[in-house]
Design a protein around this motif. Structure first.
Motif, PDB file in Angstrom:
ATOM      1  N   ILE A 133       0.858  -1.182   0.000  1.00 39.03           N
ATOM      2  CA  ILE A 133       0.000   0.000   0.000  1.00 39.03           C
ATOM      3  C   ILE A 133       0.897   1.236   0.000  1.00 39.03           C
ATOM      4  N   ILE A 134       0.713   2.086  -1.001  1.00 37.20           N
ATOM      5  CA  ILE A 134       1.428   3.365  -1.058  1.00 37.20           C
ATOM      6  C   ILE A 134       0.425   4.439  -0.664  1.00 37.20           C
ATOM      7  N   LYS A 135       0.665   5.074   0.470  1.00 41.33           N
ATOM      8  CA  LYS A 135      -0.263   6.085   0.961  1.00 41.33           C
ATOM      9  C   LYS A 135       0.303   7.476   0.699  1.00 41.33           C
ATOM     10  N   THR A 136      -0.482   8.313   0.023  1.00 40.86           N
ATOM     11  CA  THR A 136      -0.067   9.673  -0.289  1.00 40.86           C
ATOM     12  C   THR A 136      -1.178  10.607   0.164  1.00 40.86           C
ATOM     13  N   ALA A 137      -0.987  11.259   1.297  1.00 34.88           N
ATOM     14  CA  ALA A 137      -2.044  12.098   1.857  1.00 34.88           C
ATOM     15  C   ALA A 137      -1.447  13.266   2.623  1.00 34.88           C
ATOM     16  N   TRP A 138      -2.124  14.389   2.540  1.00 36.12           N
ATOM     17  CA  TRP A 138      -1.692  15.610   3.223  1.00 36.12           C
ATOM     18  C   TRP A 138      -2.924  16.320   3.786  1.00 36.12           C
ATOM     19  N   GLY A 139      -2.804  16.888   4.972  1.00 36.24           N
ATOM     20  CA  GLY A 139      -3.924  17.583   5.590  1.00 36.24           C
ATOM     21  C   GLY A 139      -4.257  18.890   4.890  1.00 36.24           C
ATOM     22  N   GLY A 140      -5.553  19.245   4.908  1.00 34.69           N
ATOM     23  CA  GLY A 140      -5.992  20.533   4.421  1.00 34.69           C
ATOM     24  C   GLY A 140      -5.829  20.757   2.939  1.00 34.69           C
ATOM     25  N   LYS A 141      -6.089  19.744   2.124  1.00 34.04           N
ATOM     26  CA  LYS A 141      -5.892  19.859   0.672  1.00 34.04           C
ATOM     27  C   LYS A 141      -7.217  19.672  -0.078  1.00 34.04           C
ATOM     28  N   SER A 142      -7.405  20.487  -1.099  1.00 35.21           N
ATOM     29  CA  SER A 142      -8.634  20.440  -1.885  1.00 35.21           C
ATOM     30  C   SER A 142      -8.408  19.735  -3.214  1.00 35.21           C
ATOM     31  N   LEU A 143      -9.505  19.243  -3.770  1.00 30.48           N
ATOM     32  CA  LEU A 143      -9.460  18.693  -5.127  1.00 30.48           C
ATOM     33  C   LEU A 143      -9.450  19.824  -6.142  1.00 30.48           C
ATOM     34  N   ALA A 144     -10.104  20.929  -5.809  1.00 35.65           N
ATOM     35  CA  ALA A 144     -10.229  22.043  -6.744  1.00 35.65           C
ATOM     36  C   ALA A 144      -8.898  22.707  -7.057  1.00 35.65           C
ATOM     37  N   VAL A 145      -7.955  22.662  -6.099  1.00 35.83           N
ATOM     38  CA  VAL A 145      -6.652  23.313  -6.296  1.00 35.83           C
ATOM     39  C   VAL A 145      -5.510  22.319  -6.137  1.00 35.83           C
TER      40      VAL A 145
END
Length: 333
Positions: A133-145
């Motif tokens: 499993i490769i997890k790529t995640a960051w807090g406070g991020k939008s799809l729009a930007v």
């Protein structure tokens, strides 16, 4: 002469046994290609489910009061958190790489979990092959930007820093490609047997649901996101599972929250996504603040059960999508 020959045979047999033991110690669960899954999103994919904090809703409490034995597979016979030897994870969080066998502590810190824990258990139990499993995640991020696919690099200015449109989309794809290029270092059992990118899991939405413009564009942005991910990873029909932004559960009444969940649920209705995109409605997984470690609705009140159930449902939905794919492969062999 006979004694000398016997010694040679004994040495040869001993050497064969040693070779067999060494081979077995590093042998993958199956010689078939490694199964790779990607999990991405913002802070709720990062994971804030507490292991110990709070009187209720932490993972320790769930294991200790597990009358239906839904959580016992998370611990070994000594009561310690189990570490899987057939499911591995990679998570580069805040410039620190977290990698190894799947267990607790791959959330925002070593005392938290995200959806990856039970997602990994579900897919790991399903496959004979080892799983990464490769997890790529960051807090406070939008799809729009932040996660908006930048498109053709020949026609646009490339995103160079956080805040640039598409910067975290580029980071996500770059991390996946980097890890796939160093599998020998990330998966102890990997011996060049190759890999298959099997599926993509997405849990995100808060930053878009608090912004009307982003909210209005979410469905079309998500459609574009799925198509671009598939193109950039080279898997045209890559199975895609999304968990909705269901915080506050069925009592949610805010128009933007409701419309964003509706947009997420509608993505799977696109004809070309039928059978290869599935959306999990997460509102059933909401737990009230009085049953949770914290009063933090945007992080599911930091309730470990919520994150466990999200991961479980995402994993089961992924398997549901993959089954027809395997049937088609079997018919063509």
């Amino acid at each position: 002469m006979e004694k000398h020959l016997a010694n040679i045979l004994r040495i040869g047999l001993f050497g064969s046994i040693i070779s067999l033991l060494l081979f077995t110690a590093f042998k993958p669960k199956s010689p078939a290609p490694l199964k790779v899954f990607i999990l991405a999103g913002q802070s709720n994919m990062v994971g804030h489910g507490e292991l110990e904090k709070g009187d209720r809703g932490n993972l320790n409490n769930l294991v200790e009061n597990d009358e239906k034995e839904e959580y016992q597979h998370l611990v070994n016979e000594k009561g310690d958190w189990k570490v899987r030897e057939d499911v591995f994870i990679y998570f580069n969080h805040q410039e620190k790489i977290h990698t190894g066998g799947l267990t607790v502590g791959y959330g925002a810190n070593e005392n938290t979990i995200g959806p990856e824990l039970e997602f990994g258990n579900v897919v790991g139990d399903h496959f004979d092959e080892d799983v990464l499993i490769i997890k790529t995640a960051w807090g406070g991020k939008s799809l729009a930007v932040d996660f908006f696919p930048p498109g053709d690099p020949m026609n646009i200015k490339p995103p160079l820093a956080a805040g640039d449109t598409g910067y975290f989309y580029v980071q996500m794809i770059s991390i996946v490609n980097e890890v796939l290029g160093q599998l020998e270092d990330r998966v102890p059992s990997y011996k060049g047997q190759g890999y298959e990118i099997m599926g993509f899991g997405w849990h995100q939405g808060w930053n878009d649901r608090i912004n009307q413009e982003a909210n209005d564009a979410y469905r079309e942005n998500m459609i574009r996101f799925i198509k671009e991910v598939r193109k950039d990873l080279g898997v045209p029909k890559l199975p895609f599972v999304m968990a909705t932004t269901g915080m506050s559960g069925w009592d949610e009444t805010h128009p933007r929250a409701l419309s964003l969940m509706e947009a997420q649920l509608a993505v799977a209705d696109l004809p070309e996504f039928m059978g290869n995109v599935k959306v999990v409605d997460t509102r059933d997984f909401w737990r009230d603040v009085h049953d949770s470690p914290a009063n933090q609705s945007y992080h599911w009140n930091r309730n470990a059960e919520s994150y466990f159930l999200i991961g479980k449902s995402m994993g089961e939905s992924m398997i549901d999508i993959l089954k027809p794919c395997f049937m088609i492969r079997a018919e063509n062999t």
